[in-house]
Design an enzyme around this catalytic site. Structure first.
Site: not given
Length: 791
Positions: A431, A501
């Site tokens: 991320e 995710e």
């Protein structure tokens, strides 16, 4: 005493040196049958460490008095922990460990190394008063050469372990531990070993299967030798591929090393004939052994395991051995109650078994760091496909920080590139923003070391774009849910697309605890069903690994944190299933294991709805038809909600279970496949028959002082079905050669009537360990675990 510093040359990092979703239940060995890695005399430095607590001035000196230090066994956490409310400040210090050792006899013409499998987060060893260079980083192996430092008799290895917030991946942000989504308790949390090898030895073997689906399949082998002197005489490396006792192929290649240093030789194993492919439902492994022979005498050997498999991410999905396979899985952290990350191999391997055989996953993402070699071994053996990534979480530091991350890419790939389970390398920080120069470096290193696997890195939020994305597989952490719905973005065009995710604590409720209302807990199962169904709707999704498998300790997340944990796992921190796990437990062929798992509780206590599960009671099952009975009457015939979940192999069923709790009676669900009843589950509303269920994962463990097994407990009804919201203290007593790792007493109410402890062996003491649990209302239960000498 004067201290001599060694140069960086003394520090040898490891970098140098489902056709269907159904997962077949399979045996998981405690350890691999074939020894792997470098041959040589190995002295496990597992027991008899002396831990002095916070580092004391002069405590690395050989003559420092350590008689009052605590004797500990690895893996070890520097601080005592419970299962919740970890105190970060408690471990953010420098700690001292000392280990007295005697090397093997006859070290003439031998070299000596000490190997660390991992330590959080930095290590500065001293050997017999000589200080070695500090190693920065907590998740990958590293080694030091001690050849000129060891002596006959007593030697002292003193280790200063730095658990402070350091400028080391994944740490380094100026705001401290809150900036990383997982806690990192300090400790020597993986094994340490003394290794003795010849003057010239095989340091690394990369065995790469090539063209495995064709008749011209082969294995390209690279063997790297490390020499403290030139190779004398005629030398060769013999490489052998075996399938059990059967020799499949051999090749011998000459090798020259005219001066001290390193050299790499290459060999090709071909003419292999038919091979048994490694697959998710048949994870067959072969052994590759490289032997260094000098003047026709065997000098050194290195063994590794491989699997013949072809794994490819394409724009229209993931292919395994030429067959389209939808990746179905979860993310895993390796933190545990009571010990942080310091759990032995058996316990690490157990997580893989739970994922594959109980939750029916065929894929796992190692979030967000390389995980223990034991866990990775189990993935190879069970057919669990791995996304492995370097340590990190959003933050990218300065050039020196980035250099460490590039080093981590190299070490990770060198450690695990022979593993058939690993199908993609995560070579960018999870991320993180785009850093083109940095990620060009990580990509280059990955391709140089292993051109047989694709690369990736997880993007999130507005980073839903290929701009400055330099890797092969676009991985996206997808959190778009609103209230009762979890939604996936469509795949990006013209690039493989993997959802790495989803759900977590951002879709639906912020917390999924055993203590939460049943409808909240059930919603977790529904949301996970939603996203996997969406991923199955379009071949362009390679698959989805949801967030997350297991609750983990964190302080990052505001209202998503309670008592120092994130509760978004479908398993709690003790690896005990929540209602969220029910959808995973049902995704298995009923011929393997019929399943009926209600995503509700048949309970009418003060914390449960008085009119029962309600109009949309969800039952996760792989049966074709369910017959439901309440009390003495037939309630309903229900079938899977295929129209609602058309892309799940085994959709859940729904029915109206609105009842009068005061007179509800017993719930019975019968499951049918091909017209035959294959399973019956009963659930009692009457709490008078409730009892304590106690279970040990293993009947026996090794009496080495390190090995351990989980003992789980939960409140159940007379039929063994979960009873929620039970409170009270659980008293635990251990008798025999074992130690309790956990809280005693255990507060059952804090976790809704469920929990676990671990039983650890005592070194060199074999026998029977009895753990007795006692609760004021549920009564008592007892389990036994045998501790045995040897493997």
């Amino acid at each position: 005493m004067s201290v001599r510093r060694l140069s960086r040359r003394q520090l040898l990092g490891a970098s140098a040196g489902l056709a269907t979703v159904a997962a077949l239940g399979r045996h998981l060995p405690v350890a691999a049958a074939t020894a792997r890695g470098q041959e040589g005399d190995r002295v496990p430095l597992t027991t008899d460490w002396l831990f002095g607590g916070r580092c004391i001035e002069g405590s690395t000196r050989p003559d420092y008095g350590d008689a009052d230090f605590e004797r500990v066994t690895l893996p070890h956490s520097a601080v005592d922990l419970s299962w919740r409310n970890w105190d970060i400040e408690a471990w953010e210090h420098r700690w001292i460990y000392r280990r007295h050792f005697r090397p093997p006899d006859d070290l003439a013409n031998k070299r000596v190394f000490v190997d660390f499998e991992g330590a959080l987060s930095a290590v500065a060893p001293t050997v017999n008063g000589t200080e070695l260079e500090e190693h920065l980083g907590g998740y990958l192996p590293f080694s030091y050469e001690l050849t000129d430092l060891v002596r006959e008799g007593d030697n002292v290895l003193a280790v200063v372990l730095d658990g402070r917030w350091l400028d080391v991946p994944p740490s380094g942000h100026e705001n401290g531990a809150i900036t990383v989504d997982y806690l990192q308790p300090a400790g020597l949390y993986r094994d340490v070993t003394l290794r003795v090898v010849p003057q010239v030895f095989i340091d690394d073997v990369f065995a790469k299967p090539v063209s495995v689906l064709s008749a011209k399949r082969r294995v390209d082998v690279e063997c790297t030798l490390d020499g403290a002197k030139a190779l004398p005489g005629s030398a060769r490396v013999e490489v052998r591929l075996t399938d059990g006792a059967r020799v499949v192929a051999t090749r011998s290649v000459p090798v020259e090393l005219g001066k001290p240093g390193r050299t790499t030789v290459e060999a090709t194993l071909d003419d292999l004939g038919d091979v048994r492919l490694w697959d998710v439902d048949d994870p067959h492994l072969y052994d590759v052994t490289a032997t260094l022979i000098v003047d026709d005498e065997r000098m050194h050997e290195y063994a590794t395991r491989i699997g013949f498999r072809d794994a490819r991410f394409e724009a229209d999905g993931f292919y395994l051995n030429g067959r389209h396979v939808k990746l179905f899985g979860l993310n895993r952290h390796q933190t545990y109650p009571y010990t942080g990350m310091a759990m032995p191999d058996r316990v690490q391997r157990r997580d893989a078994q739970i994922l594959r055989n109980e939750l029916n996953c065929n894929a796992v993402r190692c979030a967000h760091y390389p995980q223990s070699a034991a866990f990775m071994d189990a993935c190879d053996e069970l057919g669990l496909l791995v996304f492995e990534e370097i340590p990190g979480w959003q933050y990218v530091g300065d050039e020196a920080w980035q250099d460490l991350a590039v080093r981590d890419v190299e070490t990770m790939i060198r450690r695990d590139r022979n593993r058939p389970s690993v199908v993609v390398w995560g070579v960018r920080i999870n991320e993180s923003a785009n850093f083109p120069g940095f990620y060009a470096r990580t990509e280059k290193v990955a391709k140089q070391l292993d051109d047989s696997r694709q690369t990736s890195g997880a993007m999130v939020g507005g980073l839903y774009s290929r701009r400055d994305f330099q890797h092969d597989v676009f991985a996206y952490n997808n959190y778009l849910g609103a209230g009762e719905v979890a939604t996936l973005r469509p795949p990006l065009p013209d690039i493989p697309y993997y959802v790495t995710e989803s759900v977590g604590s951002l879709d639906g409720a912020p917390l999924y605890r055993h203590t939460d209302p049943a409808d909240v807990q059930a919603r977790q199962a529904y949301l996970h069903a939603q996203v996997h169904n969406q991923a199955g709707s379009d071949d362009r999704y390679a698959g989805l690994v949801a967030w997350s498998a297991i609750d983990y300790q964190s302080i990052n997340g505001g209202n998503r944190i309670y008592e120092g944990l994130k509760w978004n796992g479908v398993l709690d921190t003790f690896r005990m299933p929540k209602l969220g796990a029910t959808i995973y437990r049902a995704q298995v062929d009923p011929r393997v294991r019929p399943v009926i798992e209600p995503a509700f509780f048949w309970d009418f206590g003060a914390d449960s709805p008085e009119h029962g599960p309600g109009k949309e009671a969800m039952v996760c099952s792989n049966c074709e038809r369910l017959e439901v009975y309440v009390g003495d009457g037939h309630r309903a015939t229900v079938r899977p909600a295929v129209a609602r979940f058309p892309y799940l192999p085994y959709p859940p069923s729904f029915l109206d279970l609105t009842v009068d709790g005061a007179s509800a009676g017993e719930l019975r669900i019968d499951g049918y496949v091909d017209g035959e009843r294959v399973l019956r589950r009963r659930f009692s509303a009457d709490t008078k028959g409730d009892r304590l269920a106690l279970h040990a994962d293993d009947d026996a463990i090794r009496a080495d002082g390190s090995d351990a097994t989980r003992v789980s407990f939960r409140a159940v009804d007379r039929h063994g079905s979960p009873r929620p919201y039970v409170t009270g203290k659980l008293s635990l007593t251990v008798e025999g050669p074992g130690e309790l790792v956990g809280d005693d007493p255990f507060d059952l109410g804090a976790n809704g009537g469920v929990g676990a402890v671990w039983v650890r062996s005592v070194a060199s003491r074999a026998g029977t360990v009895r753990l007795r649990a006692e609760h004021g209302r549920l009564g008592t239960a007892e389990v036994t675990v045998v501790t045995r000498q040897g493997s």
